[in-house]
Each structure stands twice: as structure tokens, then as C-alpha cells.
Design an enzyme around this catalytic site. Sequence first.
Site, PDB file in Angstrom:
ATOM      1  N   ASN A 160      -4.465   7.169  -7.212  1.00 33.64           N
ATOM      2  CA  ASN A 160      -5.786   7.509  -6.677  1.00 33.64           C
ATOM      3  C   ASN A 160      -6.597   6.219  -6.575  1.00 33.64           C
ATOM      4  OD1 ASN A 160      -5.799  10.607  -6.649  1.00 33.64           O
ATOM      5  ND2 ASN A 160      -4.973  10.082  -8.662  1.00 33.64           N
ATOM      6  N   GLU A 161      -6.545   5.649  -5.392  1.00 34.18           N
ATOM      7  CA  GLU A 161      -7.170   4.348  -5.169  1.00 34.18           C
ATOM      8  C   GLU A 161      -8.686   4.508  -4.993  1.00 34.18           C
ATOM      9  OE1 GLU A 161      -5.508   1.857  -5.708  1.00 34.18           O
ATOM     10  OE2 GLU A 161      -3.510   1.888  -4.831  1.00 34.18           O
ATOM     11  N   PRO A 162      -9.441   3.382  -5.013  1.00 33.40           N
ATOM     12  CA  PRO A 162     -10.886   3.462  -4.801  1.00 33.40           C
ATOM     13  C   PRO A 162     -11.207   4.315  -3.574  1.00 33.40           C
ATOM     14  CG  PRO A 162     -10.284   1.245  -5.378  1.00 33.40           C
ATOM     15  CD  PRO A 162      -8.993   2.016  -5.278  1.00 33.40           C
ATOM     16  N   SER A 164     -11.172   7.644  -3.879  1.00 32.52           N
ATOM     17  CA  SER A 164     -10.624   8.987  -4.131  1.00 32.52           C
ATOM     18  C   SER A 164     -11.726   9.925  -4.618  1.00 32.52           C
ATOM     19  CB  SER A 164      -9.529   8.928  -5.200  1.00 32.52           C
ATOM     20  OG  SER A 164      -8.451   8.166  -4.740  1.00 32.52           O
ATOM     21  N   THR A 179      -2.832  -3.103  -5.064  1.00 35.84           N
ATOM     22  CA  THR A 179      -1.740  -2.369  -5.701  1.00 35.84           C
ATOM     23  C   THR A 179      -0.404  -2.827  -5.135  1.00 35.84           C
ATOM     24  OG1 THR A 179      -3.185  -0.484  -6.027  1.00 35.84           O
ATOM     25  CG2 THR A 179      -0.824  -0.040  -6.093  1.00 35.84           C
TER      26      THR A 179
END
Length: 636
Positions: A160-162, A164, A179
Site C-alpha cells: 500500500n504505497e503513498p 492508498s 520500492t
Amino acid sequence: MVGLHEEKRFEKIHNVVFSESSIGSRSIAMEIADLIRHKQSKGDVCVLGLATGSSPKGVYNELVKMHQEEGLSFHNVVTFNLDEYFPIAPNSSHSYWHFMHEYLFDHIDIDPQNINIPKGDLQESEVRKYCLEYERKIELYGGIDLQILGIGRTGHIGFNEPGSHVNSITRLVTLDQVTREDAAGDFYGKENVPRKAITMGIGTILKAKRILLMAWGESKATVVGRMIEGDISGEIPATYLQQHHNTTVVLDTGSSAYLKRIYTPWLVGGCKWDDFTTKRAVVWLCQQTGKPILKLTERDYNDHGMNDLITAYPSTYELNIKMFNALQHTITGWPGGKPNADDSQRPERALPAQKRVVLFSPHPDDDVISMGGTFIRLHDQGHEVHVAYQTSGNIAVFDEEVIRFADFYNELKNSQDNKQSGQKEFYQKIKTDILNKGTGEMDTDDVRRIKGLIRRGEARAGCRFVGLPDERAHFLDLPFYETGRVKKLPISDEDVKITVDLLRAIQPHQIYAAGDLSDPHGTHRVCLDVIFKALEVLKDDEWLKDCYVWLYRGAWQEWGIEDIDMAVPLSPDELMKKRQAIFKHQSQKDGVVFQGTDGREFWQRAEDRNRSTAKLYDQLGLAEYEAIEAFKRYHF
Ligand code: F6R
């Protein structure tokens, strides 16, 4: 009065700090084992949410040990993994399916039917339905009892990347650039890292009854600080854990370093003032006020939560001058000690005037990158310097380099002796080995050997440039490194014996080593552990009693000013000479196999770091130098 929890008042998530990641991993494994046994005693299923990555490896190792040595059974355990790359085949050596079997499932008695890992080999059109089913299956088991998590440098949990959403569920996501850069090492290049992944959502994770998030090492310290002390924001998805009622963050010394109660304890009350904290506080105060040490006033101290510090001194001036002198005494142009000089206030002893020195270099270029200037000074000042290259560094060489060298060898042999047979076949074999290698696959032994020799040649060139005779360059080729993969073997007796034998043969007065103390996984940390184990074996040797150990920092970061015990200034000319020594490592120039997130070349990083240490000394009111190499003394 400062209450019990006063010092934690900025912290919004419960957390515990262990001195070592291994102890933290053990405590997590114990909580998991207790839960499994508790559920077993009631005849219940235990639903675990699992993570991959470097962080949980120690936990899985402990669980496997508990299974093998204490009979911990996993027969009642059902697992759901957080995520999987997309697209990826389960049998790819890079898949999380592979990871989980390699580190855990292949070594315990879990029923394979109870293992759930998102499938990375679906058609994209099937993914949405599959993700909903994954969610439903978790619900069917009554939800996750205990979820373990790591945290990415972007602040991601799962993938869940920035950006999300807090209510997100299992879905296909696009990976952040950071990532993908972090994963580039495992995939032998960022271009091989998949662009997407299937991940449980933040909402899925928050439904777990218990969450344990672990983070090890300094590289996580910034994001850990923001997760625990910052505001809840989709920019750092891990901050959503602040809303969960039963989360514990498990940290080690490195990853907890930027929590306010640890980094700036005077701001949270109840600070215990020792020399180290005082030095850090004064340096910090200079940075806050933009003043040099000798211009700090009582008001500055009072305004920044340090009134109890100044009351322990007769005057602010006394404190200022004490700190100024302490820093002043770290500076020396004589890293091997200054002969015929009073050494009572110097970092190194004057005698013996000519010292034997062993400089340990984890990879073949760390000697010149991290302490090239000091290396040159030590040699020029007449000390007997030996360099011990701990690993071959062979995984960090591009394939094209190998072909270039094999080609050169082929041409050379041909020109010398036309009747010589074998070299053409060898050259062809090397080319075929490389051509047949799949993306991100391991090299053959022959290719790895050439890669190691390329780096060996560069290291020798570096030593010759400094002026060292060839026999003072020692290539240890420690066995733990020789897997051909990013994943290395555990330290063996052989690694320690090779190191002990070298130290006994040289009996140095000074040892320099890469002191990346809190990096739990990297080669530098393993190389340091090998040295520590060797020193333990040697502890009764007489010569060791007269040996100082100096730690330099690897290619990635520098010591804080408060850590520095010896600061070796470099003139502009010396800095240029250091650069030339680094240039001898041609295979590590103009882009490297393991670039990391920092786009700069190694020589640029080294110079920037050395210049900024000098700048800090200057800002504190000490002499202005072009650059400084910094060392911390290790007391054993
Ligand atoms: C792994 C996962 C990721 C990692 C995170 C930290 O399943 O979902 O969120 O936990 O990227 O990775 P490491 O532990 O390698 O630093």
C-alpha cells in the site's frame, strides 16, 4: 514532575525497542508461538497474516528453530500473505511464494492447503474477482488473529504505497519507484522488478486483531519516526496504524534512532545527561540556532529544554568550552598518532611511531571510498598498512565487463602462442554462459570467478596508487559471501578462522573496519560481525591489548558528530587524490549493478559526505577544512 509516560507523549503507536534485531525477532516469534499454542489448547485454528522482505527473516528463522527444537506444531495454522508481485510465476526465484517456502513453509509442518499467498500468475482480467475472494476467505476463517508487517521506506505496509486509502482492500497496485529501487538488488537491476503487485489493503490489515510491525536498522529510522510521531496521512500509509487499537511496533537501536525521546530526549523531559547526550544536544542546539558553540547563551539553552543541563555547570561558558575542546581534540592529521608529540589529548597514541595497520574493506572498494584520504596519510606517514579485502564483491560486476576481460585474455593468449589451445573454447564458454543466463539468474562459477578477479585487479590498482606493495593487499574471499546471490550464507568458523589467521600474522596496532553497526542484513554488518568474532577468539593475545579499533562508515552514511572520536581533515589536493584512487575501481563507475536509491556515483557520495562533515565542524566554530573523514573508536 515528569510522569512515567511523559517521555512518550509524542508517540501515537505502542512500541518496544530492543538492542539487537535478533532479540526483537525472537520476541515476535515467541508471541506468535504462544498464540498458536493457546489456540491449539482450545482446538481452534490460528490465522496468521505474513509478510516477506528482509525484516521478517529472523522471525521465520526463530519459528523454524522452535518447530525443530521445541516441537512447536503448525498443524492448526492458516496463513494469508500480504502480497505478491504481478505478474510473476510462483516458481520464479523472485516470487514471494518462493520466499515463503524457502524461509518458512518448507521447514515446518503446516498443511500446504492452509497456505494462502496472492497469485501472481493470473490474467489481469481475473485479478479483481480473485482479490474479492481472497478477502472473503480471510473473513471465512474469522479474520486474521495476528498480522506481522514490515515497513517500506515510502511508509508502505504491504504494498500500500503513498496515496492508498484507509478503506482499501486486496487489489492490484502499481509499485512506487522507491520500492522498485529497493527491490532492484534482488532482481539484479530495477528494470527487472515488476511494476505491479497484488496486496491486501489498509482496510484488510486494520481488521487484524493484533498487529506487530517490525523495522530494523538506521535506514528505517526516518519513516519509523513519521509513522509513530507524525500525523495520520495517506502520504505515509503506515500512519493509519495509529487508528488500530492493538498494534505494537518492534524496533532495534538503529530504527528507533529518530524517535524524539531517543534523538532529542531533552525535548520530552527527564533527560539523563552523559557526555554523549551533552555533545549531541550542544551540536543540535548549534544547528537550531545557527550559532557556533562558543556563541551559545544561557537563553539558547533555556529556550530549547536544556535548563537542567546548564545548571550542572558553573557557567554556560564552561559547558561551551568543554564541548568545543572535546570536538577540537577529535581533529588530527596524524591518524596513526603523531610521533614526538604530547598525545594526552589526541585520538591516537604517539608510540610506536611506526604502526602496523590492518584496514578491513568489506568490498574491494570500501577502503578508498570510505577512508581513502586516511589510507594515503597512514602510508605516507610511514606506517605498515595492510588491506584485507573481506569479500570478492563478484556479484556487483556487469556481464559486459566479463566478456571484455575474457576477450582480452583470448587476444593476449592468441598473440603469444598460436598453438595454445583451450582459451578460445574458454572464451566461447564464458560468452555462452552469459547468453544463456535468464534475467536475474545466478552466474556460473567461471563467470563469477572472472567477476571476482576483475575486482581484485581494481583493488590492487588502488593499493598501488596509494603506494602499497602488492603483498600488503590480502584477499580473504570470505566463504559466507560466495553464494552468487544477494542472499548470503550464515557466518561459518572458516570465515572467522581466515580473519583470525590474518590478524595473528600481522599483529596490528590499529584495525580499521566498516562500522555499519545497525544494518542487520547487509554485507558490511556481516563483515563486521566476523571481525568481532575474530577479536573474541584473539582476546587473550598480548598484542591485542595494544590495538585500537577504528570504525569508519560504509558507502551509504556518515557518523553523527557526537559519535566521532577521530576526524581526519583532507586538503583539496588530498580529496582529489582520494577521487583518483576510487577511479581505479572501473567496474563500479558510470552506473553500478546495485545502485540503490542514490543516483550519485560512489566518489561523489564520498566527497559530499566528507565535505559535509567538514562543513558541520566549521559551523560549530572549529577550523574550516575542505573535507573530513570520520572514525569512531570501538572499545572491546
Ligand atoms: C512484504 C511487504 C512489504 C515489506 C516492506 C519492508 O510482504 O509487504 O511491505 O514489509 O517493503 O521490506 P524489508 O523488510 O525488505 O525492508
